[in-house]
Design a protein around this motif. Structure first.
Motif, PDB file in Angstrom:
ATOM      1  N   VAL A 194       0.981  -1.215   0.147  1.00 43.06           N
ATOM      2  CA  VAL A 194      -0.050   0.186   0.044  1.00 43.06           C
ATOM      3  C   VAL A 194       0.868   1.337   0.142  1.00 43.06           C
ATOM      4  N   LEU A 195       2.125   1.155   0.694  1.00 41.91           N
ATOM      5  CA  LEU A 195       2.890   2.520   0.859  1.00 41.91           C
ATOM      6  C   LEU A 195       3.484   2.672  -0.658  1.00 41.91           C
ATOM      7  N   MET A 196       3.838   1.650  -1.324  1.00 42.29           N
ATOM      8  CA  MET A 196       4.509   1.727  -2.694  1.00 42.29           C
ATOM      9  C   MET A 196       3.330   2.200  -3.457  1.00 42.29           C
ATOM     10  N   ILE A 197       2.149   1.789  -3.624  1.00 39.41           N
ATOM     11  CA  ILE A 197       1.116   2.254  -4.341  1.00 39.41           C
ATOM     12  C   ILE A 197       0.860   3.761  -3.998  1.00 39.41           C
ATOM     13  N   SER A 198       0.852   4.231  -2.772  1.00 33.78           N
ATOM     14  CA  SER A 198       0.813   5.845  -2.363  1.00 33.78           C
ATOM     15  C   SER A 198       1.659   6.622  -3.001  1.00 33.78           C
ATOM     16  N   LEU A 199       2.661   6.240  -3.585  1.00 36.03           N
ATOM     17  CA  LEU A 199       3.811   6.943  -4.074  1.00 36.03           C
ATOM     18  C   LEU A 199       3.642   7.247  -5.597  1.00 36.03           C
ATOM     19  N   ILE A 200       2.467   6.447  -6.248  1.00 39.67           N
ATOM     20  CA  ILE A 200       2.240   6.580  -7.597  1.00 39.67           C
ATOM     21  C   ILE A 200       1.485   7.810  -7.757  1.00 39.67           C
ATOM     22  N   PRO A 201       0.648   8.389  -7.236  1.00 37.83           N
ATOM     23  CA  PRO A 201      -0.031   9.805  -7.412  1.00 37.83           C
ATOM     24  C   PRO A 201       1.009  10.963  -7.466  1.00 37.83           C
ATOM     25  N   THR A 202       1.992  10.707  -6.534  1.00 41.05           N
ATOM     26  CA  THR A 202       3.164  11.682  -6.400  1.00 41.05           C
ATOM     27  C   THR A 202       3.973  11.728  -7.822  1.00 41.05           C
ATOM     28  N   LEU A 203       4.218  10.458  -8.211  1.00 39.78           N
ATOM     29  CA  LEU A 203       4.996  10.469  -9.445  1.00 39.78           C
ATOM     30  C   LEU A 203       4.467  10.950 -10.631  1.00 39.78           C
ATOM     31  N   LEU A 204       2.830  10.748 -10.846  1.00 43.12           N
ATOM     32  CA  LEU A 204       2.155  10.981 -11.883  1.00 43.12           C
ATOM     33  C   LEU A 204       1.590  12.506 -11.844  1.00 43.12           C
ATOM     34  N   LYS A 205       1.610  13.150 -10.899  1.00 44.36           N
ATOM     35  CA  LYS A 205       1.322  14.554 -10.800  1.00 44.36           C
ATOM     36  C   LYS A 205       2.407  15.529 -11.297  1.00 44.36           C
ATOM     37  N   LYS A 206       1.923  16.498 -11.996  1.00 46.35           N
ATOM     38  CA  LYS A 206       2.640  17.704 -12.709  1.00 46.35           C
ATOM     39  C   LYS A 206       3.416  18.313 -11.552  1.00 46.35           C
ATOM     40  N   GLU A 207       4.700  18.663 -11.790  1.00 40.81           N
ATOM     41  CA  GLU A 207       5.638  19.313 -10.864  1.00 40.81           C
ATOM     42  C   GLU A 207       5.504  20.562 -11.014  1.00 40.81           C
ATOM     43  N   GLU A 208       6.011  21.354  -9.948  1.00 42.72           N
ATOM     44  CA  GLU A 208       5.642  22.832  -9.826  1.00 42.72           C
ATOM     45  C   GLU A 208       6.230  23.528 -11.181  1.00 42.72           C
ATOM     46  N   LYS A 209       7.435  22.902 -11.496  1.00 46.18           N
ATOM     47  CA  LYS A 209       8.119  23.657 -12.850  1.00 46.18           C
ATOM     48  C   LYS A 209       8.186  22.699 -14.167  1.00 46.18           C
ATOM     49  N   SER A 210       7.277  23.024 -15.027  1.00 47.46           N
ATOM     50  CA  SER A 210       6.923  22.083 -16.009  1.00 47.46           C
ATOM     51  C   SER A 210       8.056  21.859 -16.891  1.00 47.46           C
ATOM     52  N   GLY A 211       7.956  20.876 -17.869  1.00 44.97           N
ATOM     53  CA  GLY A 211       9.037  20.599 -18.916  1.00 44.97           C
ATOM     54  C   GLY A 211       9.600  19.078 -18.522  1.00 44.97           C
ATOM     55  N   LYS A 212       9.695  18.384 -19.846  1.00 44.87           N
ATOM     56  CA  LYS A 212      10.078  16.806 -19.628  1.00 44.87           C
ATOM     57  C   LYS A 212      11.410  16.607 -18.849  1.00 44.87           C
ATOM     58  N   ASP A 213      12.337  17.743 -19.077  1.00 45.89           N
ATOM     59  CA  ASP A 213      13.669  17.636 -18.389  1.00 45.89           C
ATOM     60  C   ASP A 213      13.557  17.650 -16.835  1.00 45.89           C
ATOM     61  N   ASN A 214      12.762  18.722 -16.569  1.00 49.72           N
ATOM     62  CA  ASN A 214      12.606  18.920 -15.203  1.00 49.72           C
ATOM     63  C   ASN A 214      11.855  17.833 -14.288  1.00 49.72           C
ATOM     64  N   LYS A 215      10.684  17.186 -15.216  1.00 51.36           N
ATOM     65  CA  LYS A 215      10.039  16.034 -14.680  1.00 51.36           C
ATOM     66  C   LYS A 215      10.907  14.822 -14.304  1.00 51.36           C
ATOM     67  N   LEU A 216      11.897  14.514 -15.295  1.00 52.87           N
ATOM     68  CA  LEU A 216      12.927  13.441 -15.324  1.00 52.87           C
ATOM     69  C   LEU A 216      13.605  13.675 -14.037  1.00 52.87           C
ATOM     70  N   ILE A 217      14.309  15.003 -13.877  1.00 50.86           N
ATOM     71  CA  ILE A 217      15.163  15.255 -12.786  1.00 50.86           C
ATOM     72  C   ILE A 217      14.328  15.110 -11.333  1.00 50.86           C
ATOM     73  N   TYR A 218      13.012  15.500 -11.511  1.00 49.00           N
ATOM     74  CA  TYR A 218      12.246  15.362 -10.142  1.00 49.00           C
ATOM     75  C   TYR A 218      11.965  13.870  -9.871  1.00 49.00           C
ATOM     76  N   ILE A 219      11.903  13.087 -10.850  1.00 51.43           N
ATOM     77  CA  ILE A 219      11.513  11.640 -10.340  1.00 51.43           C
ATOM     78  C   ILE A 219      12.848  11.178  -9.877  1.00 51.43           C
ATOM     79  N   ILE A 220      13.960  11.282 -10.597  1.00 53.46           N
ATOM     80  CA  ILE A 220      15.147  10.717 -10.108  1.00 53.46           C
ATOM     81  C   ILE A 220      15.509  11.189  -8.867  1.00 53.46           C
ATOM     82  N   CYS A 221      15.269  12.499  -8.603  1.00 52.89           N
ATOM     83  CA  CYS A 221      15.679  12.975  -7.120  1.00 52.89           C
ATOM     84  C   CYS A 221      14.686  12.335  -6.072  1.00 52.89           C
ATOM     85  N   ILE A 222      13.520  12.309  -6.208  1.00 55.43           N
ATOM     86  CA  ILE A 222      12.430  11.760  -5.295  1.00 55.43           C
ATOM     87  C   ILE A 222      12.711  10.277  -5.087  1.00 55.43           C
TER      88      ILE A 222
END
Length: 310
Positions: free
Chosen positions: A126-154
């Protein structure tokens, strides 16, 4: 008394994310700035513990090695947390950080021959599933590169905070464990030295590439605006406040580890910090608790709750 210590640890751990966000929002951001933040934090933590307990006197090689591993994990966790704050919300970064602090030690517990039981396994899922909405949401600064950096960081925040918890537990249950204050002070000193070395190396690299103001840019011109004494003092204040909150949170958490079952301590700490992270993000930064965030929080709390079932 253990539950009071745990509650105090929860409050301090929640507040540290707020001060990180305050610092990040007033600086250029990026790798070198995250190292800078960590270095200031280590200076403050070391001075704080020197006043509180004096120099460490009972260190040994075993405890030092664990403190080194703890510091290296903390450096990576600090860098990635800082950079993730640039692209995402406090609540999202907090969720990943605390989930990692439960999931990774969970498997370490299995290595130690702990029997987790079926409910804890369900809680992990359940904890692992709870992280999915966070991964799918749009980050504060848009852009594919930013999204990739964000995912790697978290993801790195998730893994390295789990390692921090593992090395904390490893130290506390070892035969060569030292006092909580001495362990954290040693780890802070090691992290400070490593951070300063990294900053100096980065400065030399920039200087060799033609940046004649490399050292000034690394150690002074770090703000979004031209650096002044007042702005520098404010940044030091934020980094110092983060450090004190993190240090006190670790001290009270380590105290709990001596007598409290980890299967109770980590779930309660994680649930409270995740909830407080969302609340503080709303209060201090006007971050909306969206449906995705709410779903992630609810699933996280359910997963954490399952951990507490024997």
């Amino acid at each position: 008394m253990d539950y009071l210590y745990l509650l105090i640890a929860c409050i301090f751990f929640s507040l540290q994310f707020i001060f990180t966000k305050f610092f990040e929002s007033r600086t250029k951001g990026g790798f070198s700035i995250s190292i800078y933040n960590g270095a200031i934090s280590c200076v403050v933590a070391t001075l704080f513990l020197l006043v509180k307990s004096g120099l460490p006197t009972d260190m040994n090689m075993g405890a030092f090695v664990i403190a080194l591993l703890y510091s290296l994990s903390g450096i990576v966790c600090g860098i990635t947390t800082f950079m993730a704050m640039t692209y995402g919300k406090v609540s999202a970064v907090t969720t990943f950080c605390l989930a990692g602090g439960m999931v990774v030690p969970f498997f370490y517990g299995i290595y130690l021959n702990e029997n987790p039981g079926v409910f804890k396994w369900i809680g992990i899922i359940v904890l692992m599933i709870s992280l999915i909405p966070t991964l799918l949401k749009k980050e504060e600064k848009s852009g594919k590169d930013n999204k990739l950096i964000y995912i790697i960081c978290i993801i790195l925040v998730f893994l390295t905070n789990g390692l921090v918890s593992i090395f904390s537990k490893m130290h506390q249950i070892s035969s060569f464990a030292v006092s909580e204050d001495n362990f954290i002070m040693t780890a802070s000193l090691v992290r400070l030295v490593l951070s300063l070395v990294i900053m100096v190396v980065l400065s030399f690299v920039s200087y060799s590439k033609g940046d004649k103001k490399a050292f000034k840019n690394t150690f002074w011109e770090i703000g979004t605006k031209k650096m002044t004494i007042a702005l520098f003092a404010l940044l030091v204040l934020f980094a110092g406040a983060y450090s004190i909150c993190n240090t006190l949170g670790n001290i009270f958490s380590l105290k709990c580890m001596l007598t409290m079952d980890a299967s109770i301590q980590f779930p309660i700490l994680s649930a409270v910090v995740i909830i407080l992270g969302a609340v503080f993000g709303r209060v201090f930064f006007k971050e909306k608790i969206t449906k995705d965030v709410a779903l992630s929080l609810i699933l996280s709390c359910i997963g954490i709750g399952l951990f507490m079932i024997p």
